[in-house]
Design an enzyme around this catalytic site. Sequence first.
Site, PDB file in Angstrom:
ATOM      1  N   PHE A  19       0.855  -1.189   0.000  1.00 54.25           N
ATOM      2  CA  PHE A  19       0.000   0.000   0.000  1.00 54.25           C
ATOM      3  C   PHE A  19       0.885   1.231   0.000  1.00 54.25           C
ATOM      4  CE2 PHE A  19      -1.862   3.447   2.541  1.00 54.25           C
ATOM      5  CZ  PHE A  19      -3.001   3.714   1.811  1.00 54.25           C
ATOM      6  N   ARG A  41       7.403 -10.149   7.929  1.00 54.65           N
ATOM      7  CA  ARG A  41       7.295  -8.952   8.751  1.00 54.65           C
ATOM      8  C   ARG A  41       6.415  -7.963   8.003  1.00 54.65           C
ATOM      9  NH1 ARG A  41       8.800 -12.066  12.127  1.00 54.65           N
ATOM     10  NH2 ARG A  41      10.910 -12.191  12.934  1.00 54.65           N
ATOM     11  N   GLU A  42       5.366  -7.485   8.658  1.00 48.38           N
ATOM     12  CA  GLU A  42       4.476  -6.466   8.093  1.00 48.38           C
ATOM     13  C   GLU A  42       4.897  -5.132   8.692  1.00 48.38           C
ATOM     14  OE1 GLU A  42       0.845  -8.108   9.496  1.00 48.38           O
ATOM     15  OE2 GLU A  42       0.678  -9.511   7.828  1.00 48.38           O
ATOM     16  N   ARG A  68      -8.539  12.612  17.067  1.00 45.88           N
ATOM     17  CA  ARG A  68      -7.677  11.551  16.553  1.00 45.88           C
ATOM     18  C   ARG A  68      -8.543  10.368  16.161  1.00 45.88           C
ATOM     19  NH1 ARG A  68      -3.297  13.749  14.621  1.00 45.88           N
ATOM     20  NH2 ARG A  68      -1.877  14.620  16.188  1.00 45.88           N
ATOM     21  N   GLU A  96       5.879  23.598  12.856  1.00 44.43           N
ATOM     22  CA  GLU A  96       4.665  23.193  13.558  1.00 44.43           C
ATOM     23  C   GLU A  96       4.374  24.108  14.750  1.00 44.43           C
ATOM     24  OE1 GLU A  96       2.409  21.075  12.569  1.00 44.43           O
ATOM     25  OE2 GLU A  96       3.565  20.399  10.848  1.00 44.43           O
ATOM     26  N   GLU A 100       0.734  25.828  14.601  1.00 39.71           N
ATOM     27  CA  GLU A 100      -0.288  25.370  15.545  1.00 39.71           C
ATOM     28  C   GLU A 100      -0.471  26.255  16.768  1.00 39.71           C
ATOM     29  OE1 GLU A 100       0.268  21.195  16.373  1.00 39.71           O
ATOM     30  OE2 GLU A 100       0.015  20.668  14.255  1.00 39.71           O
ATOM     31  N   PRO A 118       8.626  -0.153  17.473  1.00 38.63           N
ATOM     32  CA  PRO A 118       9.627  -0.772  16.603  1.00 38.63           C
ATOM     33  C   PRO A 118       9.275  -2.157  16.081  1.00 38.63           C
ATOM     34  CG  PRO A 118      10.377  -0.783  18.881  1.00 38.63           C
ATOM     35  CD  PRO A 118       9.108   0.031  18.842  1.00 38.63           C
ATOM     36  N   GLU A 142      -4.441  23.923   5.753  1.00 39.23           N
ATOM     37  CA  GLU A 142      -5.801  23.699   5.262  1.00 39.23           C
ATOM     38  C   GLU A 142      -6.273  22.327   5.722  1.00 39.23           C
ATOM     39  OE1 GLU A 142      -8.012  23.159   0.985  1.00 39.23           O
ATOM     40  OE2 GLU A 142      -6.366  24.597   1.094  1.00 39.23           O
TER      41      GLU A 142
END
Length: 183
Positions: A19, A41-42, A68, A96, A100, A118, A142
Amino acid sequence: MEDKYKDLYEETLDSELKFHGRVFDTIVKTVKLADGSTSTREIVKHNGGACILPVDDELNCYMVRQFRSPFEEIMLEVPAGKIEPGEDPKLCAIRELHEETGFEAGEIIDFGVSICSPGYDSEKIYLYGARDLKFIGEKLDEGEFLHCEKIPLKTLLQMADNGEIRDSKTLICIYKMVRRLGL
């Protein structure tokens, strides 16, 4: 690599992108283990992020609340953002901070790097503190919706200690700033 840890190393035999997204990619690796067997391993591949805890002369901090989606809740966090490809982490944190909170800082304190998870995620978060603050006006990206709140550092420490703050980058920055200031 030290010889005494040789049995822990995994050799990558194959890696396939599964992906490609705006924020992260996912890959599946086939690895050879020290005993000769293979496993998969993913991995979530992420550019990393930077965060910054701004503290004024009265020891007030400027935090952000935002929704979130993975947790379906509004969380209190230090200002933070994704590092753009090739961007210096410190410059990301400074950007940032301005976007912010509306502040720029006369002093940036390097708190190091946190490796988030990890076992499956390559994200590193670069941690900073900010002092000698000057308000110059916020400029949110935005599609970014958050509230900036002024909270005393001692209150944040209590919130961290009693479990009200659960975000790891925020916890680390609070504890590191308290230690740095000798509180």
